[in-house]
Design a protein around this motif. Structure first.
Motif, PDB file in Angstrom:
ATOM      1  N   GLY A 101       6.406  -5.200   6.068  1.00 35.36           N
ATOM      2  CA  GLY A 101       6.945  -3.178   7.417  1.00 35.36           C
ATOM      3  C   GLY A 101       6.427  -2.610   6.421  1.00 35.36           C
ATOM      4  N   LYS A 102       6.448  -1.261   7.049  1.00 33.18           N
ATOM      5  CA  LYS A 102       6.317   0.349   6.523  1.00 33.18           C
ATOM      6  C   LYS A 102       7.418   0.791   6.258  1.00 33.18           C
ATOM      7  CE  LYS A 102       1.650   1.024   8.611  1.00 33.18           C
ATOM      8  NZ  LYS A 102       1.239   1.135   9.823  1.00 33.18           N
ATOM      9  N   LEU A 103       7.845   1.259   5.511  1.00 35.98           N
ATOM     10  CA  LEU A 103       8.469   2.058   5.353  1.00 35.98           C
ATOM     11  C   LEU A 103       8.287   3.750   5.401  1.00 35.98           C
ATOM     12  CD1 LEU A 103      10.419   0.212   2.068  1.00 35.98           C
ATOM     13  CD2 LEU A 103      11.419   0.081   4.885  1.00 35.98           C
ATOM     14  N   MET A 104       9.295   4.608   5.228  1.00 29.97           N
ATOM     15  CA  MET A 104       9.532   6.250   5.072  1.00 29.97           C
ATOM     16  C   MET A 104       9.964   5.858   3.736  1.00 29.97           C
ATOM     17  SD  MET A 104       7.437   9.299   5.012  1.00 29.97           S
ATOM     18  CE  MET A 104       6.115   8.927   7.173  1.00 29.97           C
ATOM     19  N   ILE A 105       9.058   6.576   2.629  1.00 30.74           N
ATOM     20  CA  ILE A 105      10.130   7.119   1.419  1.00 30.74           C
ATOM     21  C   ILE A 105      10.110   8.153   0.904  1.00 30.74           C
ATOM     22  CG2 ILE A 105      10.666   4.567   0.338  1.00 30.74           C
ATOM     23  CD1 ILE A 105       8.414   5.033  -1.545  1.00 30.74           C
ATOM     24  N   GLY A 106      10.833   8.758   0.293  1.00 30.80           N
ATOM     25  CA  GLY A 106      11.154   9.857  -0.385  1.00 30.80           C
ATOM     26  C   GLY A 106      11.376  10.011  -1.679  1.00 30.80           C
TER      27      GLY A 106
ATOM     28  N   ASN B 202       0.633  -1.645  -0.127  1.00 28.21           N
ATOM     29  CA  ASN B 202       0.100   0.133   0.273  1.00 28.21           C
ATOM     30  C   ASN B 202       0.782   1.479   0.208  1.00 28.21           C
ATOM     31  OD1 ASN B 202      -2.939  -1.260   0.433  1.00 28.21           O
ATOM     32  ND2 ASN B 202      -1.453  -2.186   2.439  1.00 28.21           N
ATOM     33  N   THR B 203       0.830   2.350  -0.867  1.00 28.07           N
ATOM     34  CA  THR B 203       1.009   3.831  -0.753  1.00 28.07           C
ATOM     35  C   THR B 203       0.717   4.203  -1.974  1.00 28.07           C
ATOM     36  OG1 THR B 203       3.641   4.784  -0.903  1.00 28.07           O
ATOM     37  CG2 THR B 203       2.859   2.537  -3.214  1.00 28.07           C
ATOM     38  N   HIS B 204       1.360   5.274  -2.196  1.00 27.43           N
ATOM     39  CA  HIS B 204       0.716   6.517  -3.031  1.00 27.43           C
ATOM     40  C   HIS B 204       1.999   7.587  -3.567  1.00 27.43           C
ATOM     41  CE1 HIS B 204      -2.228   9.859  -4.092  1.00 27.43           C
ATOM     42  NE2 HIS B 204      -1.597   9.916  -4.928  1.00 27.43           N
ATOM     43  N   MET B 205       2.268   7.381  -4.076  1.00 27.40           N
ATOM     44  CA  MET B 205       3.460   7.986  -4.783  1.00 27.40           C
ATOM     45  C   MET B 205       3.538   9.267  -5.170  1.00 27.40           C
ATOM     46  SD  MET B 205       6.753   5.346  -4.874  1.00 27.40           S
ATOM     47  CE  MET B 205       5.473   3.533  -6.157  1.00 27.40           C
ATOM     48  N   THR B 206       4.204  10.515  -5.341  1.00 31.94           N
ATOM     49  CA  THR B 206       3.780  11.317  -5.758  1.00 31.94           C
ATOM     50  C   THR B 206       5.323  11.769  -6.403  1.00 31.94           C
ATOM     51  OG1 THR B 206       2.045  11.714  -4.297  1.00 31.94           O
ATOM     52  CG2 THR B 206       2.979  13.713  -6.299  1.00 31.94           C
ATOM     53  N   PHE B 207       5.383  12.140  -8.164  1.00 29.80           N
ATOM     54  CA  PHE B 207       5.715  12.206  -8.528  1.00 29.80           C
ATOM     55  C   PHE B 207       6.344  13.817  -8.751  1.00 29.80           C
ATOM     56  CE2 PHE B 207       6.381   7.498  -8.991  1.00 29.80           C
ATOM     57  CZ  PHE B 207       7.091   7.671  -8.847  1.00 29.80           C
ATOM     58  N   GLU B 208       6.627  14.731  -8.772  1.00 32.90           N
ATOM     59  CA  GLU B 208       6.414  16.581  -9.607  1.00 32.90           C
ATOM     60  C   GLU B 208       7.689  16.401  -9.378  1.00 32.90           C
ATOM     61  OE1 GLU B 208       2.885  18.508  -7.997  1.00 32.90           O
ATOM     62  OE2 GLU B 208       3.528  17.044  -6.135  1.00 32.90           O
ATOM     63  N   ARG B 209       7.801  17.380 -10.880  1.00 32.45           N
ATOM     64  CA  ARG B 209       9.370  18.004 -10.929  1.00 32.45           C
ATOM     65  C   ARG B 209      10.061  18.704  -9.970  1.00 32.45           C
ATOM     66  NH1 ARG B 209       7.814  19.886 -15.802  1.00 32.45           N
ATOM     67  NH2 ARG B 209       7.373  18.217 -17.031  1.00 32.45           N
TER      68      ARG B 209
ATOM     69  N   ILE C 113      10.281  17.231  -3.325  1.00 41.37           N
ATOM     70  CA  ILE C 113      10.155  16.039  -2.486  1.00 41.37           C
ATOM     71  C   ILE C 113       8.941  15.571  -2.141  1.00 41.37           C
ATOM     72  CG2 ILE C 113      11.983  15.186  -0.956  1.00 41.37           C
ATOM     73  CD1 ILE C 113      14.085  16.671  -1.776  1.00 41.37           C
ATOM     74  N   ASN C 114       8.572  14.734  -2.333  1.00 43.72           N
ATOM     75  CA  ASN C 114       7.409  14.304  -1.471  1.00 43.72           C
ATOM     76  C   ASN C 114       7.698  13.066  -0.897  1.00 43.72           C
ATOM     77  OD1 ASN C 114       5.342  15.194  -2.846  1.00 43.72           O
ATOM     78  ND2 ASN C 114       5.428  15.404  -4.827  1.00 43.72           N
ATOM     79  N   MET C 115       6.478  13.079   0.109  1.00 41.71           N
ATOM     80  CA  MET C 115       7.892  11.658   1.420  1.00 41.71           C
ATOM     81  C   MET C 115       5.781  11.165   1.151  1.00 41.71           C
ATOM     82  SD  MET C 115      10.383  12.210   2.467  1.00 41.71           S
ATOM     83  CE  MET C 115      10.407  11.130   3.829  1.00 41.71           C
ATOM     84  N   THR C 116       6.510   9.559   1.520  1.00 37.48           N
ATOM     85  CA  THR C 116       5.334   9.154   1.808  1.00 37.48           C
ATOM     86  C   THR C 116       4.970   7.592   2.339  1.00 37.48           C
ATOM     87  OG1 THR C 116       3.379   7.618   0.383  1.00 37.48           O
ATOM     88  CG2 THR C 116       4.888   7.421  -0.475  1.00 37.48           C
ATOM     89  N   GLU C 117       4.713   6.610   3.254  1.00 37.68           N
ATOM     90  CA  GLU C 117       4.985   5.840   3.569  1.00 37.68           C
ATOM     91  C   GLU C 117       4.647   4.376   2.733  1.00 37.68           C
ATOM     92  OE1 GLU C 117       2.924   4.520   8.446  1.00 37.68           O
ATOM     93  OE2 GLU C 117       1.716   4.539   7.076  1.00 37.68           O
ATOM     94  N   TYR C 118       5.045   3.668   2.711  1.00 37.99           N
ATOM     95  CA  TYR C 118       5.065   2.526   1.707  1.00 37.99           C
ATOM     96  C   TYR C 118       4.787   1.043   2.307  1.00 37.99           C
ATOM     97  CZ  TYR C 118       5.740   0.366  -2.776  1.00 37.99           C
ATOM     98  OH  TYR C 118       5.549  -0.472  -3.712  1.00 37.99           O
TER      99      TYR C 118
END
Length: 148
Positions: free
Chosen positions: A99-104, A79-86, A89-94
């Motif tokens: 387990g869970k990771l915090m990704i940037g 489960n995640t919601h990744m956002t890519f914008e030129r 930097i967008n942070m999201t939980e993956y």
């Protein structure tokens, strides 16, 4: 574009930690049938991803904005919601089965080419996990109409 499309996603991650040898890095490519629709100025691509050796699927929804934004939403085994914008930097939980990771996601380049029967998306970004940069990544995504 037709509702039935063929989606091709290829990605390459360049390890920046030095833990993976360059010759061990390889392009990962997925080619799968998908459903497509266009709503409120955005392109949507929906498909299920099977994870080898695990029951269940990951439901994927990709939202492509023609002005240079991309969202990838996953639900199910991951489960995640990744956002890519030129240049953002967008942070999201993956959330994974392990387990869970915090990704940037620091998007450097994002280009969208939309035509009548195909869409091409190119993304270059830096990926960090729990605050540590682990990879430079490229994604090439192609959506092609299936002619019936």
């Amino acid at each position: 574009m037709t509702k039935d499309v063929l989606l091709s996603i290829s990605g390459l991650h360049y390890d920046v930690t030095g833990m993976v040898q360059e010759e061990e890095q390889e392009t990962i490519e997925v080619i799968t049938p998908a459903a497509y629709y266009y709503k409120n100025g955005k392109h949507y691509v929906i498909y299920d991803e099977v994870v080898e050796g695990m029951p269940g699927v990951i439901k994927n929804k990709i939202k492509i904005y023609e002005d240079g934004k991309l969202e990838i939403m996953k639900s199910g085994l991951s489960n995640t919601h990744m956002t890519f914008e030129r240049e953002k930097i967008n942070m999201t939980e993956y959330e994974t089965p392990y387990g869970k990771l915090m990704i940037g996601i620091h998007t450097r380049e994002l280009a969208v080419e939309a035509e009548e029967k195909k869409i091409h998306v190119h993304v270059n970004y830096a990926l960090d996990v729990n605050g540590d940069q682990i990879a430079d990544c490229n994604i090439e995504m192609n959506v092609k109409a299936l002619d019936h």
